[in-house]
Design an enzyme around this catalytic site. Structure first.
Site, PDB file in Angstrom:
ATOM      1  N   SER A  76       0.833  -1.209   0.000  1.00  0.00           N
ATOM      2  CA  SER A  76       0.000   0.000   0.000  1.00  0.00           C
ATOM      3  C   SER A  76       0.864   1.254   0.000  1.00  0.00           C
ATOM      4  O   SER A  76       2.031   1.207   0.408  1.00  0.00           O
ATOM      5  CB  SER A  76      -0.874  -0.038   1.268  1.00  0.00           C
ATOM      6  N   GLY A  77       0.303   2.340  -0.466  1.00  0.00           N
ATOM      7  CA  GLY A  77       0.877   3.685  -0.318  1.00  0.00           C
ATOM      8  C   GLY A  77       2.358   3.778  -0.641  1.00  0.00           C
ATOM      9  O   GLY A  77       2.832   3.387  -1.715  1.00  0.00           O
ATOM     10  N   GLY A 113       4.948   2.277   0.667  1.00  0.00           N
ATOM     11  CA  GLY A 113       5.686   1.010   0.606  1.00  0.00           C
ATOM     12  C   GLY A 113       5.595   0.402  -0.785  1.00  0.00           C
ATOM     13  O   GLY A 113       6.587  -0.118  -1.323  1.00  0.00           O
ATOM     14  N   LEU A 149       3.374  -7.190  11.866  1.00  0.00           N
ATOM     15  CA  LEU A 149       4.256  -6.581  12.870  1.00  0.00           C
ATOM     16  C   LEU A 149       3.705  -6.627  14.290  1.00  0.00           C
ATOM     17  O   LEU A 149       4.460  -6.510  15.245  1.00  0.00           O
ATOM     18  CB  LEU A 149       4.553  -5.127  12.474  1.00  0.00           C
ATOM     19  N   ASN A 179       8.961   0.596   6.741  1.00  0.00           N
ATOM     20  CA  ASN A 179       7.974   1.548   6.216  1.00  0.00           C
ATOM     21  C   ASN A 179       6.573   1.370   6.805  1.00  0.00           C
ATOM     22  O   ASN A 179       5.825   2.340   6.934  1.00  0.00           O
ATOM     23  CB  ASN A 179       7.934   1.378   4.688  1.00  0.00           C
ATOM     24  N   SER A 229       7.968  10.450  11.147  1.00  0.00           N
ATOM     25  CA  SER A 229       6.988  11.429  10.680  1.00  0.00           C
ATOM     26  C   SER A 229       7.246  12.727  11.429  1.00  0.00           C
ATOM     27  O   SER A 229       7.766  12.698  12.552  1.00  0.00           O
ATOM     28  CB  SER A 229       5.581  10.929  11.027  1.00  0.00           C
ATOM     29  N   TYR A 263      -4.804   8.147  27.003  1.00  0.00           N
ATOM     30  CA  TYR A 263      -4.618   7.845  25.584  1.00  0.00           C
ATOM     31  C   TYR A 263      -5.030   9.046  24.741  1.00  0.00           C
ATOM     32  O   TYR A 263      -6.087   9.630  24.958  1.00  0.00           O
ATOM     33  CB  TYR A 263      -5.463   6.622  25.186  1.00  0.00           C
TER      34      TYR A 263
HETATM   35  N1  LIG Z   1       1.061   9.218   4.445  1.00  0.00           N
HETATM   36  C1  LIG Z   1       1.588  10.197   5.180  1.00  0.00           C
HETATM   37  O1  LIG Z   1       1.163  11.374   5.114  1.00  0.00           O
HETATM   38  C2  LIG Z   1       2.697   9.904   6.145  1.00  0.00           C
HETATM   39  C3  LIG Z   1       3.250  10.976   6.881  1.00  0.00           C
HETATM   40  C4  LIG Z   1       4.272  10.711   7.764  1.00  0.00           C
HETATM   41  C5  LIG Z   1       4.733   9.426   7.939  1.00  0.00           C
HETATM   42  N2  LIG Z   1       4.162   8.397   7.238  1.00  0.00           N
HETATM   43  C6  LIG Z   1       4.654   7.045   7.481  1.00  0.00           C
HETATM   44  O2  LIG Z   1       4.850   6.388   6.236  1.00  0.00           O
HETATM   45  C7  LIG Z   1       4.684   4.983   6.405  1.00  0.00           C
HETATM   46  C8  LIG Z   1       3.868   4.411   5.263  1.00  0.00           C
HETATM   47  O3  LIG Z   1       2.575   4.938   5.371  1.00  0.00           O
HETATM   48  P1  LIG Z   1       1.572   5.081   4.133  1.00  0.00           P
HETATM   49  O4  LIG Z   1       1.190   6.504   4.105  1.00  0.00           O
HETATM   50  O5  LIG Z   1       2.102   4.447   2.943  1.00  0.00           O
HETATM   51  O6  LIG Z   1       0.308   4.278   4.703  1.00  0.00           O
HETATM   52  P2  LIG Z   1      -0.523   3.038   4.132  1.00  0.00           P
HETATM   53  O7  LIG Z   1      -0.876   3.238   2.722  1.00  0.00           O
HETATM   54  O8  LIG Z   1      -1.624   2.846   5.116  1.00  0.00           O
HETATM   55  O9  LIG Z   1       0.513   1.847   4.237  1.00  0.00           O
HETATM   56  C9  LIG Z   1       0.875   1.326   5.486  1.00  0.00           C
HETATM   57  C10 LIG Z   1       1.396  -0.068   5.302  1.00  0.00           C
HETATM   58  O10 LIG Z   1       1.697  -0.600   6.604  1.00  0.00           O
HETATM   59  C11 LIG Z   1       1.070  -1.882   6.685  1.00  0.00           C
HETATM   60  N3  LIG Z   1       0.764  -2.238   8.059  1.00  0.00           N
HETATM   61  C12 LIG Z   1      -0.064  -1.635   8.916  1.00  0.00           C
HETATM   62  N4  LIG Z   1      -0.140  -2.331  10.059  1.00  0.00           N
HETATM   63  C13 LIG Z   1       0.659  -3.419   9.904  1.00  0.00           C
HETATM   64  C14 LIG Z   1       0.973  -4.526  10.700  1.00  0.00           C
HETATM   65  N5  LIG Z   1       0.442  -4.698  11.907  1.00  0.00           N
HETATM   66  N6  LIG Z   1       1.836  -5.452  10.225  1.00  0.00           N
HETATM   67  C15 LIG Z   1       2.363  -5.321   8.998  1.00  0.00           C
HETATM   68  N7  LIG Z   1       2.094  -4.309   8.169  1.00  0.00           N
HETATM   69  C16 LIG Z   1       1.238  -3.360   8.628  1.00  0.00           C
HETATM   70  C17 LIG Z   1      -0.192  -1.716   5.882  1.00  0.00           C
HETATM   71  O11 LIG Z   1      -0.763  -2.990   5.602  1.00  0.00           O
HETATM   72  P3  LIG Z   1      -2.386  -3.120   5.355  1.00  0.00           P
HETATM   73  O12 LIG Z   1      -2.630  -2.440   4.054  1.00  0.00           O
HETATM   74  O13 LIG Z   1      -2.583  -4.580   5.341  1.00  0.00           O
HETATM   75  O14 LIG Z   1      -3.043  -2.440   6.509  1.00  0.00           O
HETATM   76  C18 LIG Z   1       0.373  -1.013   4.670  1.00  0.00           C
HETATM   77  O15 LIG Z   1       1.042  -1.913   3.837  1.00  0.00           O
HETATM   78  C19 LIG Z   1       4.095   4.783   7.794  1.00  0.00           C
HETATM   79  O16 LIG Z   1       5.113   4.348   8.681  1.00  0.00           O
HETATM   80  C20 LIG Z   1       3.638   6.170   8.188  1.00  0.00           C
HETATM   81  O17 LIG Z   1       3.673   6.392   9.585  1.00  0.00           O
HETATM   82  C21 LIG Z   1       3.177   8.613   6.325  1.00  0.00           C
END
Ligand SMILES: NC(=O)c1ccc[n+]([C@@H]2O[C@H](COP(=O)([O-])OP(=O)(O)OC[C@H]3O[C@@H](n4cnc5c(N)ncnc54)[C@H](OP(=O)(O)O)[C@@H]3O)[C@@H](O)[C@H]2O)c1
Length: 309
Positions: A42-43, A45, A87, A113, A161, A183
């Site tokens: 996703s996204g 990654g 994870l 990621n 982030s 929380y």
């Molecule tokens: N997007 C932003 O604006 C932003 C900003 C700052 C930092 N980030 C960081 O960038 C990284 C990637 O985020 P993204 O925006 O690409 O989000 P995303 O599209 O939601 O992708 C997140 C990925 O992490 C996987 N994931 C979530 N929980 C998991 C688990 N328990 N075990 C294994 N895999 C898991 C998801 O799998 P599923 O699809 O199966 O849930 C998905 O493949 C994250 O670490 C996020 O904190 C993003």
């Protein structure tokens, strides 16, 4: 591309807000390199996996299940080895470490990621708040488990982030790792992302005297599935203004791809990057005592959850 991509200047690296993962690897051959990317389905990654494979790297793409990783791998050109890594499940992380360790090739980079953000209610895994467990503990288990598979000049890239700046005043609330003493969705996401920076910096200190590096990155603000738990109004607004102000996914994947592969960064370690340039993290993310304490507590958690399996 957003308006900001046109307006914001490039940084000293020659790249900036509007640089894409393809642009930061233009002309670079990654043939013979192996990179592990978590959250490949996703996204950011997925885009990271796609571009690394496009440049010739062998990518070990992990997702919560092998089926998800395989489905994503089938969508990209190049060599991708799909592996399951949930994870929040130490048994799944251990199985991933075992599978990857059994492969004949070593890892030139690990890009940690995967992540979750701002769960509306406090959820836990193995007695720990779920964002802390997934984003930090799961990756701690994975990366430390794979260190002897990292090449001598291997790189570890932790996805943090700017949200790490919303972490609690203490940086990490060691007396509230289950979230029961209070929380907040953003606060706990911030804490997990603070843990990602502290982990990268502590790992960099442990790598001192070697050619291995560890860094943390902020990818930018990008419309991805990460926002799935956001309030629906915020989600709709971000979907509308996103194309104007946020990075595209191609731009969002650039910083992690750049830090994992750019030859100019061979000796750069213990830094925090944003838009492909060194940036400033919150002051206490540079506190070695806090980072060492987090490492020691994480080791204790790792031992505890491993013994409970
Ligand atoms: N997007 C932003 O604006 C932003 C900003 C700052 C930092 N980030 C960081 O960038 C990284 C990637 O985020 P993204 O925006 O690409 O989000 P995303 O599209 O939601 O992708 C997140 C990925 O992490 C996987 N994931 C979530 N929980 C998991 C688990 N328990 N075990 C294994 N895999 C898991 C998801 O799998 P599923 O699809 O199966 O849930 C998905 O493949 C994250 O670490 C996020 O904190 C993003």
């Amino acid at each position: 591309m957003s308006i900001l991509s046109y307006v914001l200047p490039k940084g000293p690296s020659g790249f900036g807000y509007g640089s894409t993962a393809e642009q930061v690897t233009a002309g670079l051959s990654l043939a013979g390199k192996t990179v592990l990317v978590t959250g490949c389905n996703s996204g950011l990654g997925f885009e990271t996996m796609r571009v690394l494979a496009l440049r010739g790297a062998r990518v070990i793409g992990t997702a919560r299940t092998e089926a998800k990783a395989r489905e994503a791998a089938d969508k990209v050109q190049g060599t991708v080895v799909p592996v399951a890594c949930e994870l929040s499940d130490p048994a799944s992380v251990a199985a991933c470490v075992k599978t990857v360790s059994a492969l004949e090739y070593k890892l030139d980079a690990i890009i940690a990621n995967a992540g979750i953000m701002m769960l509306p209610k406090c959820e836990t895994a193995h007695g720990y708040e779920l964002q802390f467990f997934t984003n930090h503990v799961g990756h701690f288990l994975l990366v430390t488990g794979l260190l002897d598979r990292l090449t001598d000049d291997g790189r570890v890239v932790m996805l943090s982030s700017e949200g790490h700046k919303a972490a609690p005043k203490a940086g990490i609330e060691f007396d509230n790792l289950d979230g029961k003493r209070g929380y907040g969705d953003l606060k706990m996401y911030g804490q997990s992302k603070m843990a990602n920076v502290l982990f990268a910096k502590e790992l960099a200190r442990r790598f001192a005297g070697t050619r291995r590096t560890a860094n943390a990155v902020h990818p930018g603000v990008i419309n991805t599935n990460l926002g799935r738990h956001l309030n629906p109004i915020v989600r709709v607004v971000s979907e509308r203004v996103g194309p104007l102000l946020m990075k595209s996914i191609e731009e969002g994947a650039a910083t992690q791809v750049y830090v994992a592969t750019n030859p100019a960064l061979a000796d750069v370690s213990g830094k925090y990057f944003a838009s492909c340039n060194v940036a400033k993290s919150r002051a206490d993310a540079d506190d070695p005592q806090l980072a060492r304490k987090l490492w020691e507590v994480s080791e204790r958690i790792a031992a505890e959850v491993t013994a409970a399996r």
